[in-house]
Design a protein around this motif. Sequence first.
Motif, PDB file in Angstrom:
ATOM      1  N   MET A  71       8.678  34.666  51.077  1.00 50.38           N
ATOM      2  CA  MET A  71       8.578  35.814  50.162  1.00 50.38           C
ATOM      3  C   MET A  71       9.404  36.971  50.699  1.00 50.38           C
ATOM      4  O   MET A  71       9.424  37.251  51.892  1.00 50.38           O
ATOM      5  N   ALA A  72      10.143  37.628  49.780  1.00 48.49           N
ATOM      6  CA  ALA A  72      11.014  38.730  50.180  1.00 48.49           C
ATOM      7  C   ALA A  72      10.194  39.908  50.675  1.00 48.49           C
ATOM      8  O   ALA A  72       9.074  40.158  50.219  1.00 48.49           O
ATOM      9  N   LEU A  73      10.767  40.643  51.616  1.00 48.90           N
ATOM     10  CA  LEU A  73      10.099  41.813  52.176  1.00 48.90           C
ATOM     11  C   LEU A  73      10.103  42.954  51.163  1.00 48.90           C
ATOM     12  O   LEU A  73      11.168  43.404  50.728  1.00 48.90           O
ATOM     13  N   PRO A  74       8.930  43.469  50.748  1.00 42.55           N
ATOM     14  CA  PRO A  74       8.905  44.639  49.847  1.00 42.55           C
ATOM     15  C   PRO A  74       9.291  45.908  50.619  1.00 42.55           C
ATOM     16  O   PRO A  74       8.848  46.114  51.749  1.00 42.55           O
ATOM     17  N   ILE A  75      10.084  46.756  50.002  1.00 41.73           N
ATOM     18  CA  ILE A  75      10.511  48.006  50.644  1.00 41.73           C
ATOM     19  C   ILE A  75       9.310  48.890  50.966  1.00 41.73           C
ATOM     20  O   ILE A  75       9.298  49.596  51.980  1.00 41.73           O
ATOM     21  N   LYS A  76       8.290  48.866  50.122  1.00 41.23           N
ATOM     22  CA  LYS A  76       7.123  49.715  50.344  1.00 41.23           C
ATOM     23  C   LYS A  76       6.400  49.398  51.655  1.00 41.23           C
ATOM     24  O   LYS A  76       5.645  50.224  52.170  1.00 41.23           O
ATOM     25  N   GLU A  77       6.625  48.210  52.211  1.00 38.77           N
ATOM     26  CA  GLU A  77       5.961  47.820  53.447  1.00 38.77           C
ATOM     27  C   GLU A  77       6.781  48.148  54.697  1.00 38.77           C
ATOM     28  O   GLU A  77       6.306  47.935  55.815  1.00 38.77           O
ATOM     29  N   ILE A  78       7.995  48.652  54.506  1.00 41.84           N
ATOM     30  CA  ILE A  78       8.841  48.999  55.651  1.00 41.84           C
ATOM     31  C   ILE A  78       8.315  50.273  56.307  1.00 41.84           C
ATOM     32  O   ILE A  78       8.057  51.283  55.634  1.00 41.84           O
ATOM     33  N   LYS A  79       8.168  50.241  57.628  1.00 40.92           N
ATOM     34  CA  LYS A  79       7.646  51.371  58.381  1.00 40.92           C
ATOM     35  C   LYS A  79       8.694  51.875  59.371  1.00 40.92           C
ATOM     36  O   LYS A  79       9.700  51.206  59.628  1.00 40.92           O
ATOM     37  N   THR A  80       8.406  53.037  59.937  1.00 43.72           N
ATOM     38  CA  THR A  80       9.335  53.621  60.907  1.00 43.72           C
ATOM     39  C   THR A  80       9.252  52.913  62.246  1.00 43.72           C
ATOM     40  O   THR A  80       8.204  52.378  62.624  1.00 43.72           O
ATOM     41  N   TYR A  81      10.378  52.909  62.963  1.00 41.95           N
ATOM     42  CA  TYR A  81      10.485  52.374  64.322  1.00 41.95           C
ATOM     43  C   TYR A  81      10.038  50.907  64.407  1.00 41.95           C
ATOM     44  O   TYR A  81       9.206  50.524  65.231  1.00 41.95           O
ATOM     45  N   HIS A  82      10.601  50.102  63.510  1.00 39.41           N
ATOM     46  CA  HIS A  82      10.369  48.663  63.510  1.00 39.41           C
ATOM     47  C   HIS A  82      11.703  47.927  63.369  1.00 39.41           C
ATOM     48  O   HIS A  82      12.703  48.506  62.919  1.00 39.41           O
ATOM     49  N   PHE A  83      11.680  46.656  63.747  1.00 38.33           N
ATOM     50  CA  PHE A  83      12.837  45.778  63.524  1.00 38.33           C
ATOM     51  C   PHE A  83      12.476  44.797  62.422  1.00 38.33           C
ATOM     52  O   PHE A  83      11.381  44.217  62.409  1.00 38.33           O
ATOM     53  N   TYR A  84      13.421  44.609  61.473  1.00 33.81           N
ATOM     54  CA  TYR A  84      13.202  43.691  60.361  1.00 33.81           C
ATOM     55  C   TYR A  84      14.371  42.720  60.270  1.00 33.81           C
ATOM     56  O   TYR A  84      15.546  43.114  60.362  1.00 33.81           O
ATOM     57  N   PRO A  85      14.078  41.428  60.095  1.00 33.68           N
ATOM     58  CA  PRO A  85      15.156  40.427  60.068  1.00 33.68           C
ATOM     59  C   PRO A  85      15.962  40.420  58.784  1.00 33.68           C
ATOM     60  O   PRO A  85      17.153  40.081  58.797  1.00 33.68           O
ATOM     61  N   SER A  86      15.336  40.812  57.633  1.00 29.61           N
ATOM     62  CA  SER A  86      16.073  40.687  56.371  1.00 29.61           C
ATOM     63  C   SER A  86      15.443  41.548  55.280  1.00 29.61           C
ATOM     64  O   SER A  86      14.222  41.772  55.262  1.00 29.61           O
ATOM     65  N   LEU A  87      16.306  42.014  54.378  1.00 27.04           N
ATOM     66  CA  LEU A  87      15.875  42.759  53.195  1.00 27.04           C
ATOM     67  C   LEU A  87      16.860  42.491  52.069  1.00 27.04           C
ATOM     68  O   LEU A  87      18.077  42.542  52.263  1.00 27.04           O
ATOM     69  N   ARG A  88      16.333  42.203  50.883  1.00 32.78           N
ATOM     70  CA  ARG A  88      17.168  41.997  49.688  1.00 32.78           C
ATOM     71  C   ARG A  88      16.892  43.148  48.723  1.00 32.78           C
ATOM     72  O   ARG A  88      15.743  43.371  48.316  1.00 32.78           O
ATOM     73  N   ALA A  89      17.961  43.865  48.358  1.00 33.36           N
ATOM     74  CA  ALA A  89      17.777  45.046  47.507  1.00 33.36           C
ATOM     75  C   ALA A  89      19.087  45.393  46.809  1.00 33.36           C
ATOM     76  O   ALA A  89      20.138  44.794  47.076  1.00 33.36           O
TER      77      ALA A  89
END
Length: 554
Positions: A1-19
């Motif tokens: 499942m794609a990562l929702p932007i609303k769940e992105i937080k500060t000072y984290h590393f994320y492998p992927s985002l589709r937008a």
Amino acid sequence: MALPIKEIKTYHFYPSLRARACRVWISKFNGQPRSFNCVFVDNQGGAIQGLAKARDLPTFAATIIEGNHYEIKGFYTYENRAVNIVVAANNAIIDLKSNTKIAAIEPIQPYVPRYYFKFIDYANIITNSKGSRILTDVIGRLKALQPLEQVMVRGKMLENKREFMLENICGEELHITLWGDSAQDFDELALRNLPSPVIIAFAGFRVTEFKGKPNLNSTDASLWYFNPDIPECSTYKHFFAQLSVEIQQLPSSSNAVLSIEEQIKENRRTIHEILCMNPYEHKHLRFTCQALIVDFDFSNGWWYPSCPKCNKKLSWGENIYTCVDHDAITSLPVPWFRLECIVTDGEDVTNFLLFGKTAENFFGSSAYHYVYDKKFIDPSVIPPAMAAKLNKSMIFQLRFGAFGFTTNNRCEIIITNIFDDTTNKNIHPLETPLIEAKSSTTSKTSTPLSSTKQVLIGPCTPQNTITQLKIASSSLKTPSRNISLNKETSLNYEARRALDFEATTQQLSIDDQCGNVIEAEGSLGNIATSDTFDHLLPHLKKQRTKSSSSSKEN
């Protein structure tokens, strides 16, 4: 499942985002590109800002196109602490770095909106947005337009300006002002090819209040869209289709400048007449003077470290820079022009103050470029391009400064614009016998210079006492080491001169008059990089203070 932007937080590393990239702009400061910015939106209503610093700007500007869909791989986030916030719903920013992978993808399903706006009603703009860090978006029918003009801002600098008047369906009006590059970038010709009515969405504006009414001012994040394909625009189109909607022309601003020809001739004065003017009686008057710059007074240097947010001079203490309005400054200070020009019209001599945008236009570059790129970090060393401006007849547009900011008990005469002298009325200084010169040093240049002319002029004092300006050849020294100059740094070797003012009726002291001999030392010196900037500047200040004290003791 794609990562929702609303769940992105500060000072984290994320492998992927589709937008989808729904908004793209390049932030500038003092005309120089500072960062690449965009707003990513997904199909769940989330939005987040992405930012790349200047070093990576070309890469992302060529890769991310507004309206296209992307997959962002391997990215970090940090907190959005900017003065202007575009996306209020998410306090995180995607850190676009050189190792962040951006790949174009097919349109995301379900559908992601092409535009990202958070419109606010005209009636609630002041209540909800005045003084807020969150920038404002509005939409309306273009009712009136002001052509591009130049205005005098705070009596100090010329700025491009363009005004608009929007009207909503309720008949309420809203003023919007574009400044600087934004005003110049607006394509007025494109409006002629658009069908009536013209609906414009203005995004990323700061709300101010004038005479109790809201006014939106542009920022470096401001954008505008003609007739965007959104439901709000369709509503406006339907409503105004039945009305007469001719676009009116707004009158010129009260502080709009005159044409170039009018400015050059405006209130022409000689230096003698300027020195006899009462600054209190003429504090709002702009006037011009034909003169030439014979030297620069570097007693306070030619640039100073300024606050990145307001250009005010920074103070140095406890290993950190501080601004009177913005407290501690954690980033590198911004070099800002400020130098005294010693000018003559062939009869008298005085100092004109040159700084800020006017100096940038005059020298054809920013102080930032000279200091950080060309490594002229020492404020007492003149760059070659500045020396090339000496001894050329020009028309100076001037105004009086404020007494509160002077240190010599005379009101500053501030340069607001400089024009090439096209009158062919050259200034011919009078020759006078050469008198033995003194040996005090007030400034230095990056290469050896010489001069053999002598001029009879007046001093830069209210008394207008007759003095002599003489050139001491012994004070012009050639450096012992070789200096290699390329075409970019070639100098006008007649530009600099040693100045010695000696009154015929009284002896003028070096400390309280402007008559010091200037020794031109031809040394580029060892230039530090911007990495050592913070440590070098206080050292230079201490060094100049110590040198000055030693001269007085001797």
